[in-house]
Design an enzyme around this catalytic site. Structure first.
Site, short mmCIF file in Angstrom:
data_model
loop_
_atom_site.label_atom_id
_atom_site.label_comp_id
_atom_site.label_asym_id
_atom_site.label_seq_id
_atom_site.Cartn_x
_atom_site.Cartn_y
_atom_site.Cartn_z
N TYR A 33 59.16 91.68 9.30
CA TYR A 33 58.00 91.40 10.14
C TYR A 33 58.38 91.43 11.60
O TYR A 33 59.56 91.45 11.96
CB TYR A 33 57.35 90.07 9.75
CG TYR A 33 58.08 88.82 10.23
CD1 TYR A 33 59.29 88.43 9.69
CD2 TYR A 33 57.54 88.04 11.24
CE1 TYR A 33 59.94 87.28 10.13
CE2 TYR A 33 58.17 86.88 11.69
CZ TYR A 33 59.38 86.52 11.13
OH TYR A 33 60.02 85.39 11.58
N ARG A 52 63.29 96.94 17.02
CA ARG A 52 63.90 96.02 16.05
C ARG A 52 63.31 96.22 14.67
O ARG A 52 64.01 96.11 13.66
CB ARG A 52 63.75 94.57 16.50
CG ARG A 52 64.49 93.61 15.57
CD ARG A 52 64.50 92.19 16.06
NE ARG A 52 63.15 91.68 16.19
CZ ARG A 52 62.84 90.55 16.81
NH1 ARG A 52 63.79 89.83 17.36
NH2 ARG A 52 61.59 90.14 16.89
N ARG A 100 57.98 94.25 -11.79
CA ARG A 100 59.05 93.36 -11.31
C ARG A 100 60.42 93.76 -11.84
O ARG A 100 60.64 93.82 -13.06
CB ARG A 100 58.75 91.90 -11.69
CG ARG A 100 59.74 90.92 -11.07
CD ARG A 100 59.36 89.47 -11.33
NE ARG A 100 60.31 88.57 -10.67
CZ ARG A 100 61.47 88.20 -11.19
NH1 ARG A 100 61.82 88.65 -12.40
NH2 ARG A 100 62.29 87.41 -10.52
N LYS A 148 65.02 90.87 10.33
CA LYS A 148 63.87 89.96 10.46
C LYS A 148 63.03 90.00 9.18
O LYS A 148 61.97 90.64 9.12
CB LYS A 148 63.04 90.33 11.69
CG LYS A 148 62.11 89.21 12.15
CD LYS A 148 61.62 89.46 13.55
CE LYS A 148 60.52 88.52 13.99
NZ LYS A 148 60.89 87.11 14.06
N GLU A 180 70.85 79.04 15.92
CA GLU A 180 69.59 79.25 16.65
C GLU A 180 68.58 78.21 16.18
O GLU A 180 68.87 77.38 15.33
CB GLU A 180 69.06 80.67 16.44
CG GLU A 180 68.87 81.03 14.98
CD GLU A 180 68.55 82.51 14.72
OE1 GLU A 180 68.02 83.18 15.61
OE2 GLU A 180 68.84 82.95 13.60
N LEU A 204 69.13 86.05 14.67
CA LEU A 204 68.21 87.15 14.94
C LEU A 204 68.44 87.62 16.38
O LEU A 204 68.60 86.79 17.28
CB LEU A 204 66.76 86.69 14.78
CG LEU A 204 65.77 87.84 14.95
CD1 LEU A 204 65.79 88.75 13.72
CD2 LEU A 204 64.36 87.33 15.20
#
Ligand code: PDD
Length: 284
Positions: A33, A52, A100, A148, A180, A204
């Site tokens: 995301y 990114r 799955r 991310k 972070e 990140l």
């Protein structure tokens, strides 16, 4: 009022937007995301976020369903259709729906979803004047924090631990050093030096971080990219965090101890001002 959201090529009222129960984003957190802020109806550092996003997708061998030009157009359409002056655009791409199985499916079509969040007053947040309080917690996330991904359960738990302690956020600590914040990069200021953890797989690579460090260096400030401890933070003159949604936000307390004067400091205030000024000018 219902928002218009974007799902797999269509602009739809949010009530009508659907993804499959077999989507791997839902079953495996197999998705990435980005969050891009909007100021004055324009996108802040879109190019940085697009870059990114590509890196995250590449690291996970996930197909990119859109070009950068298409992505910009979708962002702009959503901002316009939802009348966003200040707020955020959230973008998520998953590997798509498949029966799955832990192995990546060969022929799944990626799912792409974007929506906006209106945040009037985003740039004029009262917290920029009072500062935030953080606690330190153990960093229990996986080892590829440079990607991310949407697996945000531990950061979410960290946020709840902070709330339970009467604080605003948690700084995560690994091997004695701060990595972070739950959804932001962490910094301390000692004298004229800004210290923030170096890039690697442990954090990140913040888009706001890159811009803020560039502006700091241009303003002749000294930047050290290295690990720092909670004790160093307690002894610092100032501390702050950066993210696309908070920009540069002062941190005035860690684990119940005031940092510096216990109020937002001049270096943080200056960086916030430069960041907002420069990024508004460059917004698209
Ligand atoms: N979070 N570190 C983590 C763990 C983050 O989740 C984020 C962003 C950042 C800052 O990155 P950037 O400057 O590119 O926003 C650092 C976003 C805002 C979120 O999850 O809402």
């Amino acid at each position: 009022m219902s928002r218009t959201v974007y799902v797999n090529g269509e602009y739809l009222p949010e009530e009508e937007a659907k993804v499959s129960v077999f989507d791997r984003g839902f079953l495996f957190a197999d998705g990435v995301y980005e969050v891009t802020s909007v100021l004055g109806g324009k996108l802040i550092d879109f190019a940085g976020h697009a870059k990114r996003l590509k890196r995250s997708l590449d690291e996970l061998q996930m197909a990119n369903p859109v070009t950068e030009e298409e992505l910009l157009e979708i962002h702009r359409q959503l901002v316009a259709r939802n009348g966003i002056e200040e707020g955020l655009v959230y973008l998520q791409i998953t590997r798509g729906a498949a029966d799955r199985d832990f192995a990546f499916p060969k022929d799944a079509t990626p799912t792409i979803v974007l929506f906006t969040q209106a945040k009037p007053g985003l740039a004029d947040s009262p917290m920029a004047k009072t500062g935030m309080k953080v606690i330190s917690i153990e960093d229990q996330r996986w080892g590829r924090r440079d990607i991310k991904t949407v697996q945000l359960l531990y950061p979410s738990m960290g946020k709840m631990m902070a709330k339970a302690a009467g604080c605003d956020d948690a700084w995560m600590v690994e091997d004695g050093a701060v990595t972070e914040g739950t959804s932001n990069n962490a910094y301390i200021v000692k004298g004229k030096t800004i210290v923030t953890r170096h890039l690697g797989t442990e954090i990140l690579h913040g888009i706001t971080r890159a811009a803020v460090l560039r502006f700091a260096r241009e303003a002749q400030m000294t930047v050290e990219e290295r690990p720092f401890t909670v004790d160093e933070a307690k002894a610092a003159d100032e501390a702050f965090i950066t993210s696309a949604s908070a920009f540069v936000m002062p941190v005035v307390e860690i684990d119940g101890q005031a940092i510096g004067a216990g109020a937002p400091g001049p270096v943080t205030a200056r960086l916030r001002e430069i960041y907002l000024d420069e990024m508004r000018k460059a917004a698209v």
